[in-house]
Write a protein that holds these residues in place. Structure first.
Motif, mmCIF file in Angstrom:
data_model
loop_
_atom_site.group_PDB
_atom_site.id
_atom_site.type_symbol
_atom_site.label_atom_id
_atom_site.label_comp_id
_atom_site.label_asym_id
_atom_site.label_seq_id
_atom_site.Cartn_x
_atom_site.Cartn_y
_atom_site.Cartn_z
ATOM 1 N N LYS A 128 3.836 10.016 -9.515
ATOM 2 C CA LYS A 128 3.452 10.001 -10.931
ATOM 3 C C LYS A 128 2.553 11.179 -11.291
ATOM 4 O O LYS A 128 2.538 11.644 -12.413
ATOM 5 C CB LYS A 128 2.725 8.686 -11.257
ATOM 6 N N SER A 129 1.779 11.642 -10.294
ATOM 7 C CA SER A 129 0.753 12.634 -10.584
ATOM 8 C C SER A 129 1.327 14.020 -10.838
ATOM 9 O O SER A 129 0.608 14.912 -11.240
ATOM 10 C CB SER A 129 -0.234 12.698 -9.424
ATOM 11 N N GLN A 153 2.575 1.747 -3.325
ATOM 12 C CA GLN A 153 1.557 2.144 -4.302
ATOM 13 C C GLN A 153 1.221 3.619 -4.132
ATOM 14 O O GLN A 153 1.178 4.386 -5.093
ATOM 15 C CB GLN A 153 0.315 1.269 -4.086
ATOM 16 N N LYS A 154 1.019 3.999 -2.882
ATOM 17 C CA LYS A 154 0.663 5.378 -2.552
ATOM 18 C C LYS A 154 1.792 6.329 -2.997
ATOM 19 O O LYS A 154 1.535 7.389 -3.585
ATOM 20 C CB LYS A 154 0.458 5.474 -1.037
ATOM 21 N N ASP A 196 0.832 -1.210 0.000
ATOM 22 C CA ASP A 196 0.000 0.000 0.000
ATOM 23 C C ASP A 196 0.860 1.251 0.000
ATOM 24 O O ASP A 196 0.597 2.212 -0.728
ATOM 25 C CB ASP A 196 -0.909 0.021 1.235
ATOM 26 N N ALA A 220 4.054 5.765 -5.298
ATOM 27 C CA ALA A 220 4.141 5.783 -6.758
ATOM 28 C C ALA A 220 3.061 6.685 -7.352
ATOM 29 O O ALA A 220 3.327 7.500 -8.240
ATOM 30 C CB ALA A 220 4.013 4.364 -7.292
ATOM 31 N N GLU A 221 1.847 6.576 -6.828
ATOM 32 C CA GLU A 221 0.750 7.428 -7.318
ATOM 33 C C GLU A 221 1.082 8.897 -7.138
ATOM 34 O O GLU A 221 0.936 9.701 -8.055
ATOM 35 C CB GLU A 221 -0.548 7.119 -6.559
ATOM 36 N N GLY A 222 1.529 9.232 -5.974
ATOM 37 C CA GLY A 222 1.847 10.625 -5.662
ATOM 38 C C GLY A 222 2.942 11.170 -6.553
ATOM 39 O O GLY A 222 2.884 12.319 -7.018
ATOM 40 N N TYR A 244 10.737 12.769 -3.936
ATOM 41 C CA TYR A 244 11.094 11.539 -3.248
ATOM 42 C C TYR A 244 12.454 11.790 -2.592
ATOM 43 O O TYR A 244 13.430 12.122 -3.273
ATOM 44 C CB TYR A 244 11.177 10.359 -4.222
ATOM 45 N N LEU A 250 7.046 0.482 -9.982
ATOM 46 C CA LEU A 250 5.669 0.984 -10.017
ATOM 47 C C LEU A 250 5.554 2.310 -10.772
ATOM 48 O O LEU A 250 4.463 2.802 -11.015
ATOM 49 C CB LEU A 250 5.142 1.175 -8.594
ATOM 50 N N LEU A 251 6.698 2.912 -11.079
ATOM 51 C CA LEU A 251 6.657 4.255 -11.687
ATOM 52 C C LEU A 251 6.739 4.188 -13.214
ATOM 53 O O LEU A 251 7.409 3.317 -13.757
ATOM 54 C CB LEU A 251 7.807 5.103 -11.139
ATOM 55 N N SER A 261 8.163 15.329 -10.597
ATOM 56 C CA SER A 261 8.823 15.009 -9.337
ATOM 57 C C SER A 261 10.338 15.099 -9.457
ATOM 58 O O SER A 261 10.896 15.021 -10.550
ATOM 59 C CB SER A 261 8.416 13.601 -8.884
#
Lengths: 181, 563
Positions: free
Chosen positions: B305-306, B298-299, B295, B301-303, B478, B562-563, B309
């Motif tokens: 990607k959006s 995933q969280k 989780d 990676a989502e952040g 990151y 995940l990215l 970065s």
């Protein structure tokens, strides 16, 4: 051949050294084939007989007049005297109090400890043994023939020393048999 | 001078003329007990444990100080020698409190080892039982005078190696005591808590609070590794018992520190008060809460990607982790601690050779700031008469060692003096790089030592992360932080403004207010890898303990996937 006679006694001590002696496990059967235990704190007869013994073992340091008497009696009656354990050999943990005055120690022990009930007194009955100002090792009071240090000495050290003596040799403790803790 | 021939216990050896009998015995492979002698210290012949019989000499002599001469015949194990050593041991044991059964050093004690070796079953002398104090005024370690044998190793280490000269002696004979400064509590003294004295102590007189009673020599393992808390990269030994690092010691064989480490390296992590990140943390309703790895990744990676970065990597990361970040993570890479200062660094060993040191506006005695480097400067000033010039407007920990202290604005005064020096050395860090450059330009003979920030900034540069952090308005970050504690305010401000922040960190502080996701990161005791120190040397980091958490590299790879 007659069995070797053995007497043991303890002085100012936690009794761990006698436990270590019992720790020779099944060797105790072997031991009793060669050795007759005349007296010890863990058998019915507590005092070495007047006619004497071949080997005497003392554990513990000498902290009061009673212990000095026990040590002297053992010395008189044993042909070979062995001091066993750090307390008998060096004075050990009992000598912690040697860094303080006797009165300071009694005050701390009977009056000031956190668990002491209010109104407690230092026992000073003439019937109890008189504490010496300084705790001593056994060889500071009587002549000692063999020293086995350790807190407690490993059972192997005691067994080694006994078997060497039975074989007519002077035990020399080396490696793991010689330890101070 | 030509070598001399010496016969020791029947072995003939040829040794340099200025050797001692102890040196010659080492060449011959003959063991002579040492108690006050130590390879890193000058011998003083205090303890008399190394007494040997030299033919044609009237008395026994200490091997550690007695010089060899041509044709000398030495006996190291004659009855006279062994008898004398047993006598010395008994005197030492009779003096203060040397009852092993309640001493924390029992099992790791040189005095005890020697007594065993010499078959000491009892002491023939009465004991003195002097009432000696215990000084527990220092934060990390305790001095118990009752266990002290007055070998003076601590005093010599403090003076000869660290150059701090905090320790000394008072009184004479049996009343002699080790003291700090003018006999004040150790904690109030000029002691810098580097713990070198403790590492030197052959008995239980100096005791580490954290590891006391936690393991004797045969219960511990020593893992040679590196301290990655600053860019000196000192060689250390991690003292491990039961998958736990209980103590850190300097590695006597390691360059550039040769056994010395500072307060930060020895005690820093073991006394760290910040809360460890043991599980992934994800921000929910304004507070960080435990999450499982999938989780949290995933969280993160989502952040990331959006938005556009950037990746900020601290010098507490291994080179492998930095490489993984370059390979696996998109976005601009920046160094958290700042820039690598130059590429032409002299090794730290020049500090022991130079005749003049200019410390350019940096305090080597504070924070994580390369404190080990202050030791050669101090000992050079103390023992070789090296002139130390401080260019600093602020109070500096080296003030007492400096011959001159001027403002950085008066750099030309330093240049004037340094021009006449054989080999001036300029020491600086990233904040004073310009000043150092200005000095070096005027001093062609000068060598420079510029300290890279953090532990492995040079390693980051090797894999291409050399740009220092700058706020270029990224909206997601990151941060590969590791143990980082001192973070530039500019970065914290940028993180506070960003839409999304994920951090890979060992501790919650200082990230918990700005991070949306925190992923656990090992501390230096827990990771394998490599690092490059400020001199440009590559060192191997070795984990002293194993953890069930994934490694730095593994976390980066899983996130990258995940990215």
């Amino acid at each position: 051949m007659a069995k070797v006679t053995l007497c043991t006694d303890w002085l100012d001590v936690c009794s761990g050294c006698h436990m270590s002696l019992l720790d020779i496990d099944e060797n105790i059967v072997e031991l009793l084939k060669h050795v007759q235990l005349l007296s010890s704190p863990v058998t019915d007869l507590k005092h070495p007989p007047e006619e004497g013994c071949d080997v005497g073992i003392l554990t513990g340091s000498i902290s009061n007049d009673h212990q000095e008497e026990v040590a002297r009696r053992m010395r008189e009656r044993a042909k070979i005297l062995i001091s066993v354990g750090d307390c008998a050999v060096f004075g050990g943990i009992c000598t912690m109090r040697n860094f303080f005055d006797l009165e300071e120690v009694l005050q701390r022990g009977y009056i000031e400890t956190e668990s002491t009930e209010p109104g407690s007194e230092i026992p000073r009955s003439p019937e109890i043994a008189k504490l010496y100002p300084q705790v001593k090792a056994v060889d500071q009071v009587v002549k000692v023939d063999l020293h086995i240090p350790g807190c407690p000495p490993p059972a192997e050290s005691l067994w080694f020393a006994i078997t060497e003596l039975l074989a007519g040799r002077t035990p020399v403790l080396t490696d793991d048999l010689l330890t101070y803790d | 001078m030509p070598d001399v021939q010496v016969t020791i216990d029947g072995h003939q050896v040829s040794v340099p003329a200025n050797s001692t009998v102890l040196d010659a015995a080492k060449v011959a492979g003959i063991d002579i007990p040492e108690l006050c002698a130590h390879d890193a210290l000058k011998p003083i012949g205090a303890c008399r444990m190394c007494l040997v019989e030299v033919e044609k000499q009237r008395v026994l002599h200490p091997a550690c100080t007695f010089p060899v001469s041509e044709g000398m015949v030495v006996h190291t194990a004659s009855d006279a020698v062994l008898g004398a050593r047993r006598f010395v041991l008994q005197l030492l044991f009779s003096e203060r409190n040397h009852f092993c059964m309640y001493c924390q050093t029992s099992g790791s004690c040189t005095l005890q080892d020697l007594a065993y070796e010499h078959g000491l079953t009892h002491w023939e002398f009465d004991r003195a039982f002097p009432k000696m104090p215990v000084d527990a005024s220092r934060q990390f370690f305790v001095m118990d005078h009752n266990r002290c044998i007055l070998c003076r190793r601590c005093i010599r280490a403090c003076d000869e190696l660290v150059g701090n000269r905090t320790l000394g002696l008072k009184n004479r004979g049996a009343d002699t005591m080790v003291i700090a400064d003018m006999d004040i509590p150790f904690g109030d003294s000029s002691c810098i808590s580097c713990g070198t004295c403790m590492q030197m102590c052959p008995t239980g007189a100096l005791m580490d609070r954290a590891s006391a009673y936690m393991g004797a020599t045969d219960e511990i393992t020593r893992v040679p590794s590196r301290c990655s808390l600053c860019s000196v990269g000192c060689g250390v030994e991690l003292i491990v018992r039961g998958n736990r690092v209980i103590r850190v010691e300097g590695d006597w064989d390691a360059e550039p520190n040769k056994g010395l480490i500072c307060e930060v390296g020895r005690f820093g992590l073991l006394h760290e008060r910040r809360q460890r990140v043991r599980k992934p943390l994800v921000k929910a309703d304004g507070a960080l809460a435990d999450a499982d790895w999938d989780d949290a990744l995933q969280k993160a990676a989502e952040g990331l990607k959006s938005a556009e970065s950037a990746v900020v990597v601290s010098g507490f990361s291994s080179t492998e982790a930095a490489q993984a970040a370059v390979n696996q993570l998109p976005g601009k890479k920046m160094a958290l601690g700042g820039a690598l200062v130059n590429g032409d660094n002299a090794p730290l060993s020049v500090l022991d050779e130079t005749d003049l040191i200019i410390v350019a506006d940096v305090d080597l005695t504070e924070g994580y700031n390369y404190r080990m480097a202050s030791f050669p400067i101090k000992r050079s000033a103390r023992h070789r008469g090296v002139r130390v010039i401080l260019l600093d407007d602020e109070p500096n920990g080296l003030d007492a060692w400096a011959r001159y202290k001027w403002s950085p604005d008066e750099a030309e005064r330093a240049v004037e003096l340094a021009q006449h020096a054989e080999m001036p050395v300029i020491v600086y860090d990233q904040h004073s790089a310009a000043l150092a450059q200005e000095l070096a330009a005027q001093l062609p003979k000068a060598k420079t030592i510029g300290f890279a920030p953090e532990g492995n900034t040079a390693g980051l540069a090797e894999v291409g992360i050399s740009e220092p952090f700058a706020n270029d308005g990224f909206s997601a970050y990151y941060v590969i932080a590791g143990e980082a504690a001192e973070v530039p305010q500019e970065l914290m401000d940028a993180l506070a403004k960003a839409d999304f922040v994920a951090v890979q960190a060992s501790y919650r502080e200082p990230w918990e207010d700005v991070a949306d996701v925190i992923l656990p990161s090992p501390v230096m005791f827990e990771k394998d890898g490599s690092l490059v120190n400020t001199e440009g040397r590559s060192f191997e980091l070795k984990a002293g303990v194993t953890t069930r958490r994934p490694s730095e590299v593994e976390v980066i790879e899983r996130l990258g996937a995940l990215l």
